[in-house]
Design an enzyme around this catalytic site. Structure first.
Site, mmCIF file in Angstrom:
data_model
loop_
_atom_site.group_PDB
_atom_site.id
_atom_site.type_symbol
_atom_site.label_atom_id
_atom_site.label_comp_id
_atom_site.label_asym_id
_atom_site.label_seq_id
_atom_site.Cartn_x
_atom_site.Cartn_y
_atom_site.Cartn_z
ATOM 1 N N GLU A 62 0.824 -1.206 0.000
ATOM 2 C CA GLU A 62 0.000 0.000 0.000
ATOM 3 C C GLU A 62 0.862 1.261 0.000
ATOM 4 O O GLU A 62 0.573 2.220 -0.733
ATOM 5 C CB GLU A 62 -0.922 0.004 1.222
ATOM 6 C CG GLU A 62 -1.729 1.277 1.421
ATOM 7 C CD GLU A 62 -2.738 1.558 0.332
ATOM 8 O OE1 GLU A 62 -3.295 2.672 0.323
ATOM 9 O OE2 GLU A 62 -2.978 0.663 -0.517
ATOM 10 N N HIS A 65 2.420 1.771 -3.386
ATOM 11 C CA HIS A 65 1.392 2.202 -4.340
ATOM 12 C C HIS A 65 1.102 3.694 -4.176
ATOM 13 O O HIS A 65 0.987 4.432 -5.161
ATOM 14 C CB HIS A 65 0.112 1.387 -4.135
ATOM 15 C CG HIS A 65 -1.013 1.782 -5.039
ATOM 16 N ND1 HIS A 65 -0.872 1.920 -6.402
ATOM 17 C CD2 HIS A 65 -2.312 2.094 -4.770
ATOM 18 C CE1 HIS A 65 -2.015 2.278 -6.935
ATOM 19 N NE2 HIS A 65 -2.901 2.410 -5.962
ATOM 20 N N HIS A 127 -12.973 3.151 -9.242
ATOM 21 C CA HIS A 127 -11.586 3.582 -9.098
ATOM 22 C C HIS A 127 -10.740 3.069 -10.256
ATOM 23 O O HIS A 127 -9.915 3.812 -10.813
ATOM 24 C CB HIS A 127 -11.039 3.087 -7.756
ATOM 25 C CG HIS A 127 -9.683 3.622 -7.424
ATOM 26 N ND1 HIS A 127 -8.533 2.941 -7.722
ATOM 27 C CD2 HIS A 127 -9.285 4.775 -6.816
ATOM 28 C CE1 HIS A 127 -7.487 3.639 -7.318
ATOM 29 N NE2 HIS A 127 -7.923 4.759 -6.767
ATOM 30 N N HIS A 217 -20.170 -10.917 -15.978
ATOM 31 C CA HIS A 217 -18.928 -10.410 -16.578
ATOM 32 C C HIS A 217 -18.474 -11.297 -17.722
ATOM 33 O O HIS A 217 -18.010 -10.809 -18.754
ATOM 34 C CB HIS A 217 -17.838 -10.323 -15.512
ATOM 35 C CG HIS A 217 -16.506 -9.911 -16.061
ATOM 36 N ND1 HIS A 217 -16.310 -8.695 -16.696
ATOM 37 C CD2 HIS A 217 -15.302 -10.551 -16.091
ATOM 38 C CE1 HIS A 217 -15.052 -8.598 -17.085
ATOM 39 N NE2 HIS A 217 -14.420 -9.719 -16.741
ATOM 40 N N HIS A 279 -4.243 -10.233 -16.340
ATOM 41 C CA HIS A 279 -5.594 -9.852 -16.726
ATOM 42 C C HIS A 279 -5.750 -8.326 -16.681
ATOM 43 O O HIS A 279 -6.321 -7.717 -17.591
ATOM 44 C CB HIS A 279 -6.598 -10.511 -15.782
ATOM 45 C CG HIS A 279 -7.981 -10.629 -16.334
ATOM 46 N ND1 HIS A 279 -8.282 -11.287 -17.504
ATOM 47 C CD2 HIS A 279 -9.170 -10.157 -15.869
ATOM 48 C CE1 HIS A 279 -9.573 -11.225 -17.739
ATOM 49 N NE2 HIS A 279 -10.141 -10.526 -16.763
#
Length: 301
Positions: A62, A65, A127, A217, A279
Site C-alpha cells: 500500500e 502504491h 476507481h 462479466h 488480466h
C-alpha cells in the site's frame, strides 16, 4: 527534431509506462487485500510519512502504491502542461490534458475516500475505471507527441458516420465490461464459477450473488469479443487505405482475445497473482487501443 521535443517524447513514454505500473499496483493492492495496509489514515501511513515499523507485506504494498501514485500524479500534471504549451495547434491536446489531470485527481481522491471512510464494492470498481481513463488520456497525449513527425494523413482518416457511431459504442460498451470486471474483483467473485467456459458445469448457472456477478462479466466479455471481431472484419474489408485504423482495430481484437484467454487462466490458476496481474495489464492495453480508435473517429472527415 530539436532537443526539447526529444525530451518531451521520452517524458511522455515514461509517464505512460508509469501509469501502467500504477494500474498494476492497484490490481496488486486489491489481489492482496492491502487497501488497509496503512490503516485508515491518508495521505499519511499509520499517521506517519514513513512508518517507523514496516512489518507487514500489506503495508509495503500500500505504501509503495501511494508513493508511485504521487510521483505519477506530478508527472501527469507536468505532461499535461508541457503538451498544452508545445502542441497548442493540435485539436485534441487541451481536452486530453484536462482529462488526464482531472481523472488522476479523481482517482487519488476516490482512493483516499476508500481508505478513510470505506466504500462499497460498486464505488471501488469506479476507481479502476477512473484509472483507465487517466491512462488512456496520457497514452493519447504521447501519441500526439509522436504524430508531430507524421503528415496530416494520420490526422484525418476517412471514416463513415456509421463506423464512427459504432466505434463510440465499442468504447462505451468496453467501459461497462471493465466496470463489471472490477466489480468481480471487489466483490470477491473471481472464483464464483468453477471451471471455464462453463460455470459450475452449467451453461447458465443460477444467477444469484457472486455467481451472477461473475457470470454477468463472462457474458459481457464474450459479447465484447464478438463486437471487436465484427469491427476488425468490417474495417479490413472496407478501409484498405486507412492503415492506422486497420492496425489499431487488429491490435484491439488480438488484445480482447488475449483477455478472454487470461480470464480463463485466472479461473484455472485459482486467481494466482500472475494471472490477476496479467488480466489487469491486458485490459489496460485494450482500453488504450480502443481509446485511440475513438480519437481517429473524432478526426474523420
Amino acid at each position: 527534431m530539436n532537443n526539447l521535443n526529444k525530451k518531451l517524447k521520452i517524458f511522455s513514454i515514461l509517464t505512460t509506462i508509469g501509469m501502467i505500473i500504477v494500474l498494476l499496483q492497484g490490481a496488486l493492492v486489491t489481489k492482496t487485500e492491502s487497501g488497509q495496509g496503512c490503516g485508515d489514515s491518508w495521505p499519511l501511513c499509520h499517521g506517519q510519512v514513513i512508518p517507523e515499523s514496516i512489518n507487514t507485506l500489506e503495508t509495503i504494498i500500500e505504501l509503495s502504491h501511494r508513493a508511485v501514485s504521487a510521483i505519477l500524479g506530478i508527472m501527469v500534471i507536468t505532461l499535461a502542461i508541457w503538451t498544452w504549451k508545445k502542441l497548442p495547434h493540435v485539436r485534441e491536446t487541451k481536452f486530453l490534458a484536462i482529462i488526464a489531470v482531472l481523472f488522476i485527481v479523481f482517482q487519488g481522491l476516490l482512493g483516499a475516500a476508500a481508505v478513510v471512510w470505506g466504500q462499497s464494492s460498486a464505488v471501488l470498481a469506479l476507481h479502476f475505471g477512473f484509472s483507465l481513463v487517466s491512462f488512456a488520456s496520457v497514452l493519447l497525449l504521447t501519441i500526439l507527441v509522436f504524430e508531430e513527425d507524421n503528415g496530416p494523413r494520420v490526422r484525418h482518416p476517412k471514416i463513415s458516420p456509421n463506423l464512427k457511431t459504432f466505434i463510440y459504442f465499442v468504447f462505451t460498451y468496453l467501459y461497462i465490461v471493465v466496470y463489471t470486471g472490477a466489480l468481480v474483483r471487489h466483490t470477491g467473485s473471481s472464483l464464483a464459477c468453477d471451471g471455464w467456459p462453463l460455470c459450475n458445469g452449467q451453461i447458465i448457472p443460477p444467477l444469484k450473488g457472486a455467481i451472477a456477478v461473475q457470470f454477468g462479466h463472462r457474458v459481457a466479455a464474450g459479447i465484447m469479443f464478438l463486437i471487436l471481431l465484427a469491427l476488425v472484419i468490417y474495417v479490413y474489408r472496407n478501409y484498405k487505405d486507412e492503415i492506422a485504423l486497420r492496425v489499431t482495430a487488429l491490435i484491439a481484437f488480438i488484445l480482447v482475445s488475449l483477455q478472454v484467454i487470461s480470464g480463463a487462466y485466472v479461473v484455472f490458476t485459482a486467481m494466482s497473482l500472475v494471472s490477476a496481474m496479467l488480466h489487469a495489464f491486458i485490459i489496460t492495453c485494450l482500453f488504450g487501443a480502443v481509446s485511440y480508435l475513438v480519437m481517429l473517429a473524432t478526426r474523420a472527415k
